[in-house]
Design a protein around this motif. Structure first.
Motif, PDB file in Angstrom:
ATOM      1  N   HIS A 431     -16.602  30.226 -18.740  1.00 41.81           N
ATOM      2  CA  HIS A 431     -17.162  28.981 -19.264  1.00 41.81           C
ATOM      3  C   HIS A 431     -16.234  28.400 -20.340  1.00 41.81           C
ATOM      4  N   ARG A 432     -15.632  29.269 -21.162  1.00 43.74           N
ATOM      5  CA  ARG A 432     -14.758  28.791 -22.243  1.00 43.74           C
ATOM      6  C   ARG A 432     -13.394  28.351 -21.728  1.00 43.74           C
ATOM      7  N   THR A 433     -12.981  28.893 -20.601  1.00 35.29           N
ATOM      8  CA  THR A 433     -11.632  28.623 -20.104  1.00 35.29           C
ATOM      9  C   THR A 433     -11.674  27.728 -18.866  1.00 35.29           C
ATOM     10  N   ASP A 434     -11.987  28.320 -17.720  1.00 31.27           N
ATOM     11  CA  ASP A 434     -12.014  27.551 -16.471  1.00 31.27           C
ATOM     12  C   ASP A 434     -12.900  28.302 -15.491  1.00 31.27           C
ATOM     13  N   ARG A 435     -14.044  27.744 -15.174  1.00 30.26           N
ATOM     14  CA  ARG A 435     -14.987  28.430 -14.285  1.00 30.26           C
ATOM     15  C   ARG A 435     -14.432  28.574 -12.874  1.00 30.26           C
TER      16      ARG A 435
END
Length: 823
Positions: A431-435
């Protein structure tokens, strides 16, 4: 110098100090032409590497690449000399160390440095440095090269100088030329064959293009009509279908067409030149009927063994018998991870490496992706878990009363919530980076992989529903043809799903996934070769999709193997997190961790038929081996409270010896800040002024320190970059930007009140924007944004509120100063 250089004497009078490229054009090129070098033998601005990539939280920085001014090749793909050109007013001695470095990297024996008037020659064979009057001719240099490489007869020289194959193309249609280290591997191998050597080992890190090297070795032999004036007969061996099909389809068929054939089905076709085969297909019966014995022992001239640390590596292996049967052939072993064990010795069979190119070199050159490591420990892994007396598992079996830990988890006992908590952490990270960032999760067994797949799809139900259950998929040998189809989709660069491949061992080696962004380690790994192979899954770059680095998430302390000197670097420092009663990290202590000496050879022990009946079938699939080794009485428990115990963030860095090391991010930043040679008040003082702040940002950028990384590490996106630096370097307490802005409003009200209301309104907005977004909002260029123009107009109109642009700048300068004195 030659006459060609003399013709340019009048040029020097007009251009008193030409730049290096002018020296090249006006002096070096004419001198080379005068010595007899053809245009196709001279390569200007020869690219050596791409420049190391520095990974940050939001972007990637690439260092300046190495380029040689000129490389001289006797024939296609065979460089023999390198030239460094300096300005005419500089001494050629200034380029000596530089050109020696280039020669060492390119594996060429002759290096030249010149300023257009003087030429210095370094001969690596003799170690002599001499000033010469003109460049040697191609034939003279080739003769000296032949003596240096012991290519005494014309047949050997012709083989060494045979051209490469130029058929292959990159994705953009440009020729797929070998990189400098691939050329070295190709040329050393062919020269060794020319000299009569029959066993060779090439060690190239995963992702550095072993298949291209193998195919171009064959191409040079093919173009030289080796051996004996005919095309060579070649056998390319591997133990997994993907290691055969990908080289065949992507390299050998495009290069050699119908001369290529994949052996199998018991049919020994003898009318082709280049064969690719699985060990299993050559030795399916284990007797005289085996396919490999249908060829004469001297049928093949060359055998290439991919991933030679496996399969035939064991001395008593049935597959070793294939290599021994074809002993008259020249045999080349390719691997990223040689094995030296009790019964397995890659070096003992193939000899010392002809050439070795490590992961550290690949990252340093910018050909491989750097990585970050996130070590996550779960409470039950740190403290262990013990059942209550008489407690039964989910299947109603009483659990033996003992303390269970990571080595028992998923082999003897499975805690359902442990897998679910790991899935939750990975979901939060994505979620913080790239799903949609492609991810491989390595689990302890195929059954464990199924539970992890289930937990991930449950935690990402929206995407699982959108992609029809293909967001997270289990891909193991147990999944048969559907699993192989999912693997093909996962590998495909243009596909979005599957996003997460959950496996046990199937994807640990031989699978090329350039778009892979995350590797998750959730099973204990004791084998250094296997660990290197797993890490190698992520090292491939894919700039077309913005993939320049990757992340390793380690739940089981598998990255302790970075500690091993065999992993291209000195021992790492590992952090022990100390926590309070609530599980919050209170301190992080650096400690040395000894390497794990246990090595596991691959594949597992083989079966032999003995008196008393037939033993089970020969098992080589890693997933099946793992399931057999797993306890048949695995206990399953739930209702256990599993939480994150702590985590640490590491970056990879190069040590003084050129190896890789993992260094905790806090330690890395502290070292870089200390190198600025500024005291805390000096650092803060520079940051307080817009102009010097920009200069300081540039210095930080050159030191590979990026505000987003600082904020992520500290978990304080609300803090100013300067406060994060002061905290990391000198442990000065952190302030949020909101707190700094509030202190200005309270302690320096007189300054703010000294402005007319319409100007004060602008300053209040600046402070609000600073608190929300960062120090860039304190600079005058920020006033061009929509946050101001919609209410206050353009910068000229804002300046009128202050009585002119100069007074606006003065007000912002003073505001900057007050923001950073409010400590």
């Amino acid at each position: 110098m030659s006459e060609a250089s003399s013709r340019n004497k009048d040029v020097t009078s007009r251009f008193q100090d030409p730049l290096e490229d002018e020296t090249c054009r006006r002096f070096v090129l004419p001198a080379l032409e005068g010595a007899g070098w053809r245009e196709d033998q001279i390569r200007a601005q020869y690219p050596i590497n791409l420049g190391r990539i520095r990974a940050t939280a939001r972007r990637h920085l690439q260092e300046r690449p190495l380029k040689a001014d000129y490389v001289l090749s006797y024939s296609d793909g065979l460089p023999i000399a390198v030239i460094e050109a300096k300005r005419t007013r500089r001494d050629p001695e200034d380029g000596y160390e530089q050109v020696k470095r280039y020669a060492r990297l390119l594996d060429v024996p002759f290096a030249y440095t010149t300023n257009g008037h003087r030429i210095l020659e370094y001969d690596a064979r003799t170690g002599r440095l001499a000033e010469i009057q003109e460049f040697p001719s191609p034939q003279e240099l080739w003769s000296r090269f032949r003596r240096e490489r012991e290519l005494t007869d014309d047949h050997q020289a012709g083989l060494a100088s045979a051209p490469l194959n130029s058929t292959l193309r990159n994705w953009d249609g440009t020729p797929k030329e070998p990189r400098y280290y691939q050329r070295i591997a190709i040329n050393r191998t062919v020269q060794a064959i020319a000299s009569g050597r029959s066993r060779m080992l090439l060690v190239l890190a995963t992702g550095t293009g072993k298949t291209l090297v193998a195919s171009q070795i064959v191409a040079k032999l093919w173009n030289a009509n080796w051996p004996g004036g005919r095309r060579p007969r070649v056998l390319y061996l591997a133990d997994r279908s993907i290691l055969i099909d990908q080289p065949k389809d992507d390299y050998f068929v495009p290069m050699f067409g119908e001369a290529v054939h994949k052996l199998g089905g018991g049919d020994a076709k003898t009318g082709r030149n280049i064969y690719l085969a699985l060990y299993q297909s050559l030795d399916s019966s284990g007797d005289e009927e085996s396919l490999y014995k249908q060829f004469p022992a001297d049928h093949f001239d060359l055998i290439i063994v991919d991933e030679c640390h496996r399969g035939s590596a064991a001395e008593n292996s049935r597959w070793r018998a294939i290599l021994e049967y074809y002993s008259p052939a020249v045999q080349i072993g390719l691997t990223a991870t040689p094995v030296l064990g009790k019964d397995t010795d890659t070096y003992g069979y193939f000899g010392e490496p002809l050439y070795e190119y490590t992961l550290a070199q690949g990252i340093e050159d910018g050909f491989l992706a750097p990585y970050r490591v996130r070590k996550v420990r779960l409470n039950v892994d740190m403290t262990g878990w013990r059942p209550d007396p008489g407690q039964k598992d989910l299947l109603g079996r009483e659990i033996p009363d003992k303390l269970y830990g990571p080595r028992e988890y998923e082999r003897v006992l499975a805690i359902i919530e442990r897998t679910e908590e790991a899935a939750r952490y990975l979901t939060d990270f994505l979620h913080r980076t790239d799903r949609m960032g492609k991810t491989i999760v390595f689990c302890a067994s195929t059954e464990h992989a199924f539970r992890m797949m289930k937990a991930l799809n449950n935690a990402n139900a929206d995407l699982a529903r959108r992609y029809d259950g293909k967001y997270a998929c289990r891909i193991t040998a147990a999944d048969g043809d559907p699993g192989r189809e999912l693997l093909d989709e996962f590998r495909e660069e243009a596909t979005d799903v599957p996003v997460i491949a959950v496996t046990s061992r199937l994807l640990s080696t031989g699978v090329d996934i350039p778009t892979l962004r995350n590797i998750v380690l959730f099973r204990v790994i004791r084998s250094m070769p296997e660990f290197k192979q797993i890490i190698g899954r992520g090292t491939r770059l894919f700039p077309e999709a913005g993939k320049f680095s990757f992340d390793i998430i380690d739940f089981v302390d598998a990255t302790r193997l970075f500690n091993d000197p065999d992993f291209d670097g000195p021992p790492m420092r590992v952090v022990r997190d100390e926590t309070d009663a609530d599980g919050n990290i209170t301190d992080s202590v650096n400690e040395d961790v000894p390497g794990d000496e246990e090595m596991v050879a691959e594949p597992g022990a083989e079966y032999e038929e003995q008196d008393g009946g037939t033993l089970p079938p020969f098992v080589t699939d890693p997933d099946e081996v793992e399931e057999i080794l797993a306890s048949p009485n695995r206990f399953y428990v739930d209702g256990v409270q599993v939480t994150q115990w702590g985590s640490a963030f590491y970056v990879s860095d190069t040590d003084a010896a050129g190896g890789l090391r993992l260094i905790e991010y806090e330690q890395f930043v502290r070292g870089q800040v200390i190198r600025l040679n500024l005291e805390p008040h000096q650092l803060l003082g520079q940051w307080a002024h817009a102009k010097s702040r920009q200069e300081l940002r540039k210095l930080l950028d050159e030191s590979h320190i990026v505000p987003e990384d600082l904020a992520e590490w500290a978990g304080r996106p609300d803090a100013d970059t300067i406060d994060l630096l002061l905290y990391l370097a000198w442990e000065i307490p952190l302030l949020s930007r909101s707190e700094r802005a509030r202190r200005v409003a309270v302690r320096h009200r007189e300054f703010l009140d000294s402005f007319a209301p319409q100007a004060r309104e602008v300053l209040d907005r600046v402070l609000d924007q600073y608190a929300a977004r960062g120090s860039e909002e304190l600079e005058i260029r920020a006033l061009r944004s929509d946050a101001y123009s919609s209410d206050f107009g353009n910068v000229l109109e804002i300046g009128e509120r202050f009585g002119g642009g100069d007074r606006l700048r003065e007000a912002l300068d003073e505001l900057n100063s007050l923001v950073y004195t409010a400590s």
